[in-house]
Design a protein around this motif. Sequence first.
Motif, PDB file in Angstrom:
ATOM      1  N   LEU A  63      -5.022   8.190 -10.499  1.00 18.13           N
ATOM      2  CA  LEU A  63      -3.717   8.013  -9.336  1.00 18.13           C
ATOM      3  C   LEU A  63      -3.369   9.634  -9.171  1.00 18.13           C
ATOM      4  O   LEU A  63      -2.178  10.348  -8.228  1.00 18.13           O
ATOM      5  N   ARG A  90     -13.202   2.692 -10.327  1.00 20.73           N
ATOM      6  CA  ARG A  90     -11.824   2.418 -10.689  1.00 20.73           C
ATOM      7  C   ARG A  90     -11.647   0.459 -11.295  1.00 20.73           C
ATOM      8  O   ARG A  90     -11.416  -0.550 -11.695  1.00 20.73           O
ATOM      9  N   PHE A  97       0.887  -2.159 -15.294  1.00 21.94           N
ATOM     10  CA  PHE A  97       1.426  -1.739 -14.350  1.00 21.94           C
ATOM     11  C   PHE A  97       3.218  -1.936 -15.741  1.00 21.94           C
ATOM     12  O   PHE A  97       2.935  -2.827 -15.945  1.00 21.94           O
ATOM     13  N   ALA A 101       3.487  -4.633 -10.773  1.00 22.44           N
ATOM     14  CA  ALA A 101       3.322  -4.399  -9.517  1.00 22.44           C
ATOM     15  C   ALA A 101       2.516  -5.757  -8.831  1.00 22.44           C
ATOM     16  O   ALA A 101       0.995  -5.760  -8.245  1.00 22.44           O
ATOM     17  N   TYR A 103       1.971  -8.471  -5.769  1.00 22.04           N
ATOM     18  CA  TYR A 103       2.159  -7.984  -4.331  1.00 22.04           C
ATOM     19  C   TYR A 103       3.383  -9.406  -4.144  1.00 22.04           C
ATOM     20  O   TYR A 103       2.884 -10.288  -4.103  1.00 22.04           O
TER      21      TYR A 103
ATOM     22  N   SER B 126       9.356  -1.236  -0.760  1.00 21.77           N
ATOM     23  CA  SER B 126       9.930  -1.393  -1.520  1.00 21.77           C
ATOM     24  C   SER B 126       8.509  -1.882  -2.368  1.00 21.77           C
ATOM     25  O   SER B 126       8.124  -1.841  -3.934  1.00 21.77           O
ATOM     26  N   THR B 130       7.854  -0.251  -6.617  1.00 23.89           N
ATOM     27  CA  THR B 130       7.468  -1.033  -7.407  1.00 23.89           C
ATOM     28  C   THR B 130       6.123  -1.170  -7.829  1.00 23.89           C
ATOM     29  O   THR B 130       6.020  -2.006  -8.523  1.00 23.89           O
ATOM     30  N   GLU B 131       5.493   0.371  -7.385  1.00 24.10           N
ATOM     31  CA  GLU B 131       3.887   0.949  -8.174  1.00 24.10           C
ATOM     32  C   GLU B 131       2.817  -0.237  -7.097  1.00 24.10           C
ATOM     33  O   GLU B 131       1.896  -0.390  -7.393  1.00 24.10           O
ATOM     34  N   GLN B 132       3.353  -1.399  -6.191  1.00 19.27           N
ATOM     35  CA  GLN B 132       2.132  -2.548  -5.603  1.00 19.27           C
ATOM     36  C   GLN B 132       1.331  -1.310  -4.915  1.00 19.27           C
ATOM     37  O   GLN B 132       0.003  -1.667  -4.931  1.00 19.27           O
ATOM     38  N   GLU B 134       0.361   1.693  -5.434  1.00 18.25           N
ATOM     39  CA  GLU B 134      -0.681   2.282  -6.173  1.00 18.25           C
ATOM     40  C   GLU B 134      -1.596   1.281  -6.996  1.00 18.25           C
ATOM     41  O   GLU B 134      -3.062   1.224  -7.341  1.00 18.25           O
ATOM     42  N   ALA B 135      -0.690  -0.267  -7.338  1.00 15.71           N
ATOM     43  CA  ALA B 135      -1.594  -1.224  -8.276  1.00 15.71           C
ATOM     44  C   ALA B 135      -3.387  -1.480  -7.262  1.00 15.71           C
ATOM     45  O   ALA B 135      -4.463  -1.721  -7.240  1.00 15.71           O
ATOM     46  N   MET B 136      -2.869  -1.448  -5.448  1.00 16.67           N
ATOM     47  CA  MET B 136      -4.150  -1.851  -4.999  1.00 16.67           C
ATOM     48  C   MET B 136      -5.415  -0.265  -5.003  1.00 16.67           C
ATOM     49  O   MET B 136      -6.263  -1.079  -4.662  1.00 16.67           O
ATOM     50  N   GLU B 137      -4.263   0.800  -5.096  1.00 17.33           N
ATOM     51  CA  GLU B 137      -5.472   2.060  -5.041  1.00 17.33           C
ATOM     52  C   GLU B 137      -6.448   1.893  -6.378  1.00 17.33           C
ATOM     53  O   GLU B 137      -7.037   1.823  -6.115  1.00 17.33           O
TER      54      GLU B 137
END
Lengths: 258, 265
Positions: A63, A90, A97, A101, A103, B126, B130-132, B134-137
């Motif tokens: 990241l 990955r 997190f 995090a 959705y 948002s 909230t790092e969503q 990055e979470a997807m990444e």
Amino acid sequence: MKKSSNHIDKDNVVVTIRDLYKSFGENHVLRGVDLDIYQGETLVVLGRSGTGKSVLIKIMAGLLKQDTGMMKVLGQEVDKLSVKELDALRLKIGFSFQHSALYDSMTVGENLAFPLQRHNKTLSAAEVNKAVQQVLEAVGLAKAIHQLPAELSGGQRKRIGIARTLIMQPAIMLYDEPTAGLDPITSMDINNLINKVQEQYHTTSVVITHDLTCAKVVGDRIAILLEGQFAHIGAFETVVENTTDPQVQSFYDYNFID
Amino acid sequence: MRVKSKKSGKQVFSRQLDAFFMDIYAIGQFTGRFFKEAFLPPYEWKEIIRQCYMVGYKSLALVSVTSFVTGIVFTKQSRPSLAEFGATSWLPSLVAIAIIRALAPLVTALIAAGKVGSNIGAELGSMRVTEQIEAMEVSAVNPFRYLVVTRVMATTFMLPLLMLYMALIAMMGAYLNVHQNEQTSLVSFFENAFEQISFLDIFSSTFKSLIFGFTIGIVGCYKGYYTTQGTQGVGKAANSAVVISMFLIFIEEIIIVQVVNWFRI
Ligand SMILES: Nc1ncnc2c1ncn2[C@@H]1O[C@H](COP(=O)(O)OP(=O)(O)OP(=O)(O)O)[C@@H](O)[C@H]1O
Ligand SMILES: [Mg+2]
């Protein structure tokens, strides 16, 4: 409570970090980090706020990119991978997190199904559903499947966040402060979950925390990040409880005052 | 970020203005990335359709009301000046020209910038803080493709539809007013109205809406995708998404009108 350490394979290094540097402008965060993480172990990273713990695992997952030095995960240098190779890597890494995090716009069930459906296009709805049920049961939240993340407590969200990574059956789990902001009992639930995941899925884990109880319960080895480097690495008893380093000592003392 | 002249490190204009031009430049780059990623598979059809639905759903009520009122008011206000020359019979075609050439594309775009653009900015903002994203990444899903490409496609596709809908409703409003005063029938009203409308008018308005929709999507996504400074940044992202896209829409309007006028002669 503390598990045995005979699951660790010391001949098999999963993560190799050598002389790693990372700065943000004038803020020199990581300054020469060296570390080996062995197959099957749970390594706890301790360090004060802002020492770059999150930055370190973000580099591990690609990241962020280091400035210099080497970050090798499962035999591959992360910063040298192509987009495709990085994606493949990955899929073997689970990242939980700091603030979960999840959705927001999806229910818990959809959150969990999301990575699975995207990477296994051939799975039937029933198979996806079964996998979702399975990991939800593993984290003890089978009832939450139709809820939205906003309706969950902090501890529940942490667990769903962990479940979302488990569903891909990762080889490496990265936990960013899994117990931060949780009460001691909920924290203990999470600690036990981390140990259970380790046993059940045979993962190699990195746990970032400020919480010394968590460190003691889940950690095979403790690595202490001070001023951009790992100053001490070893068993909890040696590097924390019986430490001679005044900086670690004060960290230890404060942890048990409040 | 601000533009610095390379040697002295001084800011070129005022700080806000510099930031604004930096934004415009970065939006250009963001657009470049969009075209690089948009045409590679896998396509997220399901998500694109869902986003189209959201764009329509978000703006339909406001577009309906605004266009109806615009139709009535515009007709009412134009009547006296035409009546002076005894030319109220020109009213339908005058109104049609104004609505189809100018009002419908512009008003629809401004409404969508306010409703949809700000919403995209806030939503992606948002997700960023909230790092969503990055979470997807880290779950090996390309967030640019899943979040940005789908939304930009949706606004680009939906704006022309909304514009045509808006034009229709506005004409109905106009008809209502004309009917009240001149007792014209619906058929003769529309016959009269479309006498002056050419294919070029409809085409250029549709094309304009396409560009406006693309702008709204790109700016909203850009602002949201690169939100910083936590929750405070989310509000800012939503706000500047609206301001910047409106600014760009006006510039584009001016340029396109010029270009279309060359074709008219
Ligand atoms: N994307 C970024 N851009 C600029 N600076 C950053 C970025 N990410 C982290 N930093 C900076 O790097 C430093 C370390 O951040 P990091 O989040 O790794 O700390 P941490 O050890 O995880 O702290 P905490 O325990 O509070 O989570 C901080 O000073 C932070 O401001
Ligand atoms: Mg952190």
